[in-house]
Enzyme design. Structure first.
Site, PDB file in Angstrom:
ATOM      1  N   LEU A 239     -24.040 -14.247  22.187  1.00 30.92           N
ATOM      2  CA  LEU A 239     -24.876 -13.068  21.949  1.00 30.92           C
ATOM      3  C   LEU A 239     -24.081 -11.972  21.251  1.00 30.92           C
ATOM      4  CD1 LEU A 239     -27.500 -11.504  22.250  1.00 30.92           C
ATOM      5  CD2 LEU A 239     -26.749 -10.818  24.544  1.00 30.92           C
ATOM      6  N   THR A 240     -22.871 -11.704  21.725  1.00 32.97           N
ATOM      7  CA  THR A 240     -22.055 -10.659  21.100  1.00 32.97           C
ATOM      8  C   THR A 240     -21.803 -10.971  19.628  1.00 32.97           C
ATOM      9  OG1 THR A 240     -20.997 -10.125  23.205  1.00 32.97           O
ATOM     10  CG2 THR A 240     -19.843  -9.459  21.208  1.00 32.97           C
TER      11      THR A 240
ATOM     12  N   SER B 123     -32.070 -14.948  21.615  1.00 29.69           N
ATOM     13  CA  SER B 123     -31.961 -15.880  22.739  1.00 29.69           C
ATOM     14  C   SER B 123     -30.639 -16.619  22.683  1.00 29.69           C
ATOM     15  CB  SER B 123     -33.109 -16.898  22.708  1.00 29.69           C
ATOM     16  OG  SER B 123     -32.907 -17.877  21.699  1.00 29.69           O
ATOM     17  N   VAL B 124     -30.199 -17.053  23.850  1.00 29.96           N
ATOM     18  CA  VAL B 124     -29.060 -17.967  23.980  1.00 29.96           C
ATOM     19  C   VAL B 124     -29.488 -19.058  24.949  1.00 29.96           C
ATOM     20  CG1 VAL B 124     -26.679 -18.258  24.767  1.00 29.96           C
ATOM     21  CG2 VAL B 124     -27.337 -16.185  23.521  1.00 29.96           C
TER      22      VAL B 124
ATOM     23  N   PHE C  26     -42.879  -7.197  18.679  1.00 28.71           N
ATOM     24  CA  PHE C  26     -42.661  -7.904  17.425  1.00 28.71           C
ATOM     25  C   PHE C  26     -41.634  -9.006  17.624  1.00 28.71           C
ATOM     26  CE2 PHE C  26     -40.680  -3.687  17.577  1.00 28.71           C
ATOM     27  CZ  PHE C  26     -39.330  -3.989  17.538  1.00 28.71           C
TER      28      PHE C  26
ATOM     29  N   TYR D  83     -28.892  -4.643  26.253  1.00 31.26           N
ATOM     30  CA  TYR D  83     -28.597  -4.137  24.916  1.00 31.26           C
ATOM     31  C   TYR D  83     -27.801  -2.840  24.863  1.00 31.26           C
ATOM     32  CZ  TYR D  83     -31.668  -7.840  23.433  1.00 31.26           C
ATOM     33  OH  TYR D  83     -32.215  -9.082  23.224  1.00 31.26           O
TER      34      TYR D  83
ATOM     35  N   SER E 140     -36.758  -7.729  26.650  1.00 30.06           N
ATOM     36  CA  SER E 140     -37.278  -8.494  27.779  1.00 30.06           C
ATOM     37  C   SER E 140     -36.448  -8.242  29.032  1.00 30.06           C
ATOM     38  CB  SER E 140     -37.308  -9.981  27.445  1.00 30.06           C
ATOM     39  OG  SER E 140     -36.020 -10.432  27.064  1.00 30.06           O
TER      40      SER E 140
END
Length: 410
Positions: free
Chosen positions: A94-95, A83-84, A410, A123, A118
């Site tokens: 994120l990167t 998450s961000v 998970f 990705y 999600s």
């Protein structure tokens, strides 16, 4: 804005996890689920961005073992909790986390990373390919009938407490997992996941119910589900919402479905996340009344391409040179010679020989579990053939009889 990328300490876990919950809408997990994840999370396998004293980004990677074609089980990083904070988007957080995480996974000796997304569009730029699918089903049991195989009448179905039946269900899961690529073999503690039952997860239904299938005194299958009551002037129209269903043989499998179809005061069975080759599609009398909705499932990232390709088995002998593109993990980039003998055992080594196929690590991850055809990817222009017949040979070798599936998140 300056942030610090760091590993949360044990005392920081609650605030780190709170950042994750806020990013996913702000609804906290149930105390039971939160307790389970707190016990399962390993601090040195988590990381995040901190802005001053506030967590603004999170990511983690569970230590898993995942089934791959041929029945082998491969160490894998189960990527999760990514998450961000909405206040810190488009700043490279994120990167940076994905870069650090893949470096860590490589140092841990885990040749692949897996995740369920999600948002599927995120990705691919980090080398993850959609390697399995899943089906959502909504079956009109007032109109659909089941054709069950011989022996179904000999299967006994009995109610059981979901918690008390946990060991029996886990034994069935453990026997089935190696035969289905993409399925995690659950480590101690993960067996609690299927029976966590907060009211919010029931969506207006009953507390979690469980039945066990038995043949000759042995537990051969199980199903867990909720029942949601509904109806109008025409009569009851309740729904059976299936959480999990697994069985060791066709008769036990059919008996469990027949039980679910026959629950009183219901006219619908619905379930999320079934394998795309689920046998129930061949038992029903009218698949059009089953409202089959496909979606993406498990994403795979080859962290060490050579080790990952050697770990699985192949359906046919093959000798190919793959030219792999991987800008995010450049140690994978370049040409690899993949060979497999008649028994499927493989070798994958660096080579200077001319390439037969060129593809990115994303497409290699998509094909890795055998559920995505290299021929299909080539038709989309994502795999490029340099030697005539190479795509056909590779597609056959990578394929598998059983479609990959990850039965839980998970």
């Amino acid at each position: 804005m300056d942030t610090e990328l760091t590993v949360p300490t044990a005392t920081e876990w609650d605030s780190w996890f709170g950042c994750l919950e806020l990013a996913f809408g702000g609804t906290p997990l149930s105390p039971e689920a939160r307790e389970m994840y707190a016990a399962l999370d390993t601090p040195d396998r988590s990381l995040g961005h901190r802005d001053g004293g506030e967590w603004v980004g999170t990511a983690a990677a569970h230590a898993f073992r995942v089934a791959v074609p041929g029945g082998a089980v491969v160490p894998a990083a189960g990527v999760t909790a990514v998450s961000v904070a909405a206040t810190h988007r488009r700043q490279g957080l994120l990167t940076a986390m994905m870069r650090r995480q893949l470096d860590d996974v490589r140092s841990w000796g885990e040749p692949i990373a897996v995740l369920t997304a999600s948002e599927p569009g995120i990705y691919g730029r980090f080398g993850y390919g959609a390697a399995s699918g899943e089906l959502d089903l909504r079956i009109d049991t007032s109109q659909v009938r089941l054709a069950v195989p011989p022996g179904t009448d000999g299967v006994q179905i009995r109610y059981a407490s979901p918690v008390e039946a946990l060991d029996s269900c886990e034994a069935v899961y453990g026997r089935l997992a190696p035969g289905r690529p993409g399925t995690p073999l659950r480590r101690p503690g993960w067996e609690r996941l299927p029976v966590i039952d907060p009211p919010a997860r029931r969506q207006g239904g009953s507390p979690l119910q469980c039945v066990l299938a038995r043949r000759d005194g042995e537990v051969t299958g199980y199903a867990t589900f909720h029942v949601r009551a509904a109806g109008d002037h025409a009569g009851p129209q309740g729904t059976v919402a299936v959480r999990d269903l697994a069985a060791l043989d066709p008769a036990s499998y059919a008996a469990l479905w027949r039980f679910l179809f026959g629950i009183d005061l219901t006219s619908t069975v619905e379930c999320r996340n079934r394998p795309v080759d689920d046998a129930v599609l061949h038992l029903v009398s009218d698949v059009r009344r089953c409202e089959v909705r496909p979606r993406d499932g498990l994403y795979v990232r080859l962290v060490e391409a050579g080790a990952a390709l050697e770990a699985r088995r192949y359906r046919a002998p093959v000798d190919l040179v793959l030219d792999v593109e991987d800008a995010f993990c450049p140690w994978n980039a370049g040409r690899w010679r993949l060979t497999a003998d008649a028994k499927g055992a493989a070798s994958c080594r660096r080579t200077g020989d001319p390439a037969d196929l060129a593809l990115s690590v994303r497409e290699l991850g998509a094909a890795y579990l055998g559920g995505v055809s290299l021929t299909s990817l080539a038709s989309a222009g994502l795999v490029r053939e340099s030697r005539a017949g190479a795509v056909e040979a590779a597609s056959l070798a990578f394929s598998t009889d059983v479609q990959p599936w990850c039965p839980h998140g998970f």
